[in-house]
Write a protein that holds these residues in place. Structure first.
Motif, PDB file in Angstrom:
ATOM      1  N   ASP A 165      53.572  21.779  20.246  1.00 29.71           N
ATOM      2  CA  ASP A 165      52.113  21.672  20.339  1.00 29.71           C
ATOM      3  C   ASP A 165      51.618  20.364  19.712  1.00 29.71           C
ATOM      4  O   ASP A 165      50.697  19.721  20.234  1.00 29.71           O
ATOM      5  N   ALA A 166      52.226  19.997  18.578  1.00 28.91           N
ATOM      6  CA  ALA A 166      51.786  18.772  17.901  1.00 28.91           C
ATOM      7  C   ALA A 166      52.036  17.552  18.774  1.00 28.91           C
ATOM      8  O   ALA A 166      51.177  16.669  18.902  1.00 28.91           O
ATOM      9  N   THR A 213      46.962  14.635  14.613  1.00 30.80           N
ATOM     10  CA  THR A 213      46.199  13.718  15.456  1.00 30.80           C
ATOM     11  C   THR A 213      45.130  12.946  14.698  1.00 30.80           C
ATOM     12  O   THR A 213      44.733  11.858  15.110  1.00 30.80           O
ATOM     13  N   GLU A 232      54.029  16.343  14.024  1.00 29.12           N
ATOM     14  CA  GLU A 232      53.717  17.540  13.230  1.00 29.12           C
ATOM     15  C   GLU A 232      53.160  17.159  11.863  1.00 29.12           C
ATOM     16  O   GLU A 232      52.197  17.761  11.375  1.00 29.12           O
ATOM     17  N   PRO A 235      49.924  13.383  30.077  1.00 27.73           N
ATOM     18  CA  PRO A 235      50.135  14.686  29.438  1.00 27.73           C
ATOM     19  C   PRO A 235      51.603  15.100  29.494  1.00 27.73           C
ATOM     20  O   PRO A 235      52.307  14.814  30.470  1.00 27.73           O
ATOM     21  N   ARG A 265      52.391  17.531  22.030  1.00 24.23           N
ATOM     22  CA  ARG A 265      51.513  17.621  23.211  1.00 24.23           C
ATOM     23  C   ARG A 265      50.105  17.129  22.876  1.00 24.23           C
ATOM     24  O   ARG A 265      49.477  16.420  23.673  1.00 24.23           O
ATOM     25  N   ARG A 266      49.605  17.456  21.671  1.00 24.17           N
ATOM     26  CA  ARG A 266      48.265  16.991  21.285  1.00 24.17           C
ATOM     27  C   ARG A 266      48.226  15.474  21.189  1.00 24.17           C
ATOM     28  O   ARG A 266      47.244  14.843  21.584  1.00 24.17           O
ATOM     29  N   TRP A 267      49.286  14.865  20.671  1.00 30.42           N
ATOM     30  CA  TRP A 267      49.323  13.419  20.580  1.00 30.42           C
ATOM     31  C   TRP A 267      49.326  12.803  21.971  1.00 30.42           C
ATOM     32  O   TRP A 267      48.677  11.787  22.222  1.00 30.42           O
ATOM     33  N   SER A 268      50.076  13.391  22.905  1.00 31.53           N
ATOM     34  CA  SER A 268      50.136  12.817  24.246  1.00 31.53           C
ATOM     35  C   SER A 268      48.794  12.934  24.968  1.00 31.53           C
ATOM     36  O   SER A 268      48.504  12.175  25.878  1.00 31.53           O
ATOM     37  N   ALA A 269      47.971  13.888  24.522  1.00 33.12           N
ATOM     38  CA  ALA A 269      46.655  14.054  25.134  1.00 33.12           C
ATOM     39  C   ALA A 269      45.629  13.089  24.567  1.00 33.12           C
ATOM     40  O   ALA A 269      44.510  13.044  25.032  1.00 33.12           O
TER      41      ALA A 269
END
Length: 244
Positions: free
Chosen positions: A237-238, A71, A67, A231, A240-244
């Protein structure tokens, strides 16, 4: 420099203590001037003292780092310190994030072993003793190098009454010295800043784990190795964005 100081516990009073101690320590240690941004873990135990709390804190640490770093690191952090002696989530954070991640235990073990071939980690809470013994063993430090001692009050109790805890910490430290420790680390967020009270009562160097982490983070040399992630679902959300 800009340093993220993340309290893995959810007690804001501990975060405030860490921020105050960091502000005092940086000039005292002659470290590079830095803006220290204190952050509290978003969920988990008030003060981590069990294996279950460590497990939950690992997720909380990753969520908070994701967070606050973002990213593309929009806030410009140069490094982050996980200010919890068990270092929950530290290896996972190094996989995900583009900045150096420093832990208090790892940094203080290295600093103490530079002073003596056998050292003691001293913390609050009896349940931490086997957990920290395992922590040291996993990192290649056997009991011939790192002994672990604890006193009964947990770190948050010690933080509320540092003067009252100093004598007990000094007694435990000196017992470790009698067993061969050539340096003692006071480990834990709640023990930050107590070393000057304890050191005059102990016959070997007494290190503050927050001091050691700050020196490692602001002195450079904190490697990282990002790893591609599958994924994730059901996380922030933060994260999840890093894992993507």
């Amino acid at each position: 420099m800009r340093l993220l100081l993340l309290n893995g516990n959810t007690d804001p009073a501990i975060t405030a203590l860490l921020a105050t101690r960091a502000a005092e320590a940086i000039p005292r240690l002659g470290l590079p001037t830095a803006e220290v941004v204190p952050v509290t873990a978003p969920f988990g135990a008030r003060y981590i003292s069990t294996r279950a709390a460590v497990a939950v804190a690992g997720h909380a640490v990753l969520a908070a780092l994701a967070e606050h770093v973002g990213t593309d690191n929009p806030y410009g952090y140069d490094a982050a310190v996980i200010a919890c002696f068990g270092e929950p989530g530290i290896e996972a954070a190094r996989e995900l994030l583009p900045i150096p991640i420093v832990g208090m235990a790892e940094a203080s073990i290295a600093a103490a072993l530079a002073l003596a071939p056998r050292i003691a980690l001293l913390t609050g809470g009896a349940l931490w003793v086997p957990m920290l013994e395992e922590f040291a063993l996993v990192r290649g430090h056997g009991r011939d190098q790192v002994m672990v001692r604890g006193i009964a009050p947990t770190g948050d109790m010690i933080a509320r009454d540092p003067d009252g805890a100093a004598a007990a910490l000094a007694k435990a430290a000196q017992e470790a010295v009698a067993d061969g420790a050539g340096a003692v680390v006071l480990g834990g967020a709640g023990l930050a800043g107590i070393a000057p009270r304890v050191a005059p009562l102990v016959s070997v160097p007494v290190l503050d784990s927050l001091d050691c982490a700050l020196a490692a983070a602001l002195g450079g040399g904190c490697g990282r190795a990002r790893v591609a992630q599958a994924p994730m679902v059901g996380v922030s959300d933060a994260l999840r964005r890093w894992s993507a």
